[in-house]
Design a protein around this motif. Structure first.
Motif, PDB file in Angstrom:
ATOM      1  N   ASP A 288     -13.473  25.669 -19.499  1.00  0.00           N
ATOM      2  CA  ASP A 288     -14.121  26.823 -18.891  1.00  0.00           C
ATOM      3  C   ASP A 288     -14.264  26.708 -17.377  1.00  0.00           C
ATOM      4  O   ASP A 288     -14.622  27.686 -16.719  1.00  0.00           O
ATOM      5  N   LEU A 289     -13.974  25.543 -16.829  1.00  0.00           N
ATOM      6  CA  LEU A 289     -14.114  25.362 -15.382  1.00  0.00           C
ATOM      7  C   LEU A 289     -12.795  25.567 -14.631  1.00  0.00           C
ATOM      8  O   LEU A 289     -12.777  25.580 -13.406  1.00  0.00           O
ATOM      9  N   TYR A 290     -11.690  25.734 -15.354  1.00  0.00           N
ATOM     10  CA  TYR A 290     -10.423  26.013 -14.674  1.00  0.00           C
ATOM     11  C   TYR A 290     -10.366  27.488 -14.294  1.00  0.00           C
ATOM     12  O   TYR A 290     -10.684  28.367 -15.094  1.00  0.00           O
ATOM     13  N   GLU A 291      -9.931  27.742 -13.065  1.00  0.00           N
ATOM     14  CA  GLU A 291      -9.754  29.113 -12.588  1.00  0.00           C
ATOM     15  C   GLU A 291      -8.283  29.487 -12.466  1.00  0.00           C
ATOM     16  O   GLU A 291      -7.938  30.662 -12.507  1.00  0.00           O
ATOM     17  N   VAL A 292      -7.411  28.502 -12.283  1.00  0.00           N
ATOM     18  CA  VAL A 292      -5.959  28.706 -12.265  1.00  0.00           C
ATOM     19  C   VAL A 292      -5.334  27.610 -13.122  1.00  0.00           C
ATOM     20  O   VAL A 292      -5.608  26.424 -12.913  1.00  0.00           O
ATOM     21  N   ARG A 293      -4.512  28.024 -14.089  1.00  0.00           N
ATOM     22  CA  ARG A 293      -3.763  27.062 -14.906  1.00  0.00           C
ATOM     23  C   ARG A 293      -2.362  27.619 -15.114  1.00  0.00           C
ATOM     24  O   ARG A 293      -2.147  28.506 -15.943  1.00  0.00           O
TER      25      ARG A 293
END
Length: 247
Positions: free
Chosen positions: A95-100
């Protein structure tokens, strides 16, 4: 992380971001009202720019929001060296990734390739020892509220680095969120009042690292990392060629 002052600038648009997320106290579960939200990521410089006379910038550090982006090769060098700040990027909760991006997901999948026993031990204990040296210069606790707050923060980071580093060293896994945030804040306040309170914890973890055992290899798998980085270069070279044809 090593970023020169000239690389620090207002927010800029950086193309080809492969992976980015929220790190720091928010990720650790140690944030309090008013805490900054820090972001870390990595990007790919256009492959054709790597062949020119002047190398593209390797890091972009901006404010509002606070964000650090490292070029893919630089991030890999930092992670291979065991750098704790770089390493946490590939161990964040989802939930802490903003770009993957797909290449970013590949990087997460091969995160254990960056690990080696000596580099992890030296990096995490080294950073924790740096935090302790900062605490030693704070005196006897009779200082301003602002200095006391910074001292408590250094103490929390010392405890976190020791705990996370030992987990990574002994299990090959890294848990970013601490299990008892209140204990970290209480430790920080004790050390802010008396910096010598941090020494027993540091000594405990030095002994724990020495006792082992470790599941980590003697050396990281640089060949696997190299193959990933070459896929990154090939991807953005092909993308540039396709764009040129389309133009």
């Amino acid at each position: 992380m090593p970023v020169s002052r000239r690389e620090r600038r207002p927010t800029v648009t950086v193309p080809n971001i492969l992976l980015s997320g929220i790190v720091g106290s928010t990720a650790y579960g140690l944030a309090r009202p008013g805490s900054d939200i820090d972001r870390l990521g990595l990007f790919a410089a256009p492959t054709e720019e790597l062949h020119g006379l002047r190398r593209p910038k390797e890091s972009h550090v901006s404010t509002a929001p606070d964000r650090t982006l490292h070029e893919a090769a630089k991030w890999c060098r930092l992670a291979l060296g065991g750098n704790p700040t770089a390493m946490e990027l590939v161990w964040l909760p989802d939930d802490l990734y903003e770009v993957r991006s797909p290449l970013g997901d590949e990087l997460i999948d091969l995160r254990t390739a960056f690990l080696s026993a000596k580099r992890v031990r030296d990096a995490y204990l080294g950073y924790a020892t740096q935090q302790f040296r900062r605490l030693e210069t704070r005196g006897d606790g009779s200082f301003s509220a602002d200095t006391r707050g910074r001292t408590a923060k250094h103490a929390r980071h010392l405890k976190r680095l020791c705990a996370q580093g030992l987990e990574l060293y002994t299990t090959g896994r890294l848990t970013i969120r601490v299990d008892d945030p209140d204990a970290y804040h209480a430790f920080g306040e004790r050390v802010a009042a008396d910096p010598s309170e941090a020494l027993p914890l540091l000594r405990h973890y030095e002994e724990a690292f020495g006792a082992g055992p470790t599941v980590l290899p003697d050396e990281p798998d640089e060949a696997l990392v190299e193959r990933w980085l070459r896929r990154v270069r090939a991807h953005f070279l092909a993308e540039a060629a396709h764009s040129a044809v389309g133009a």
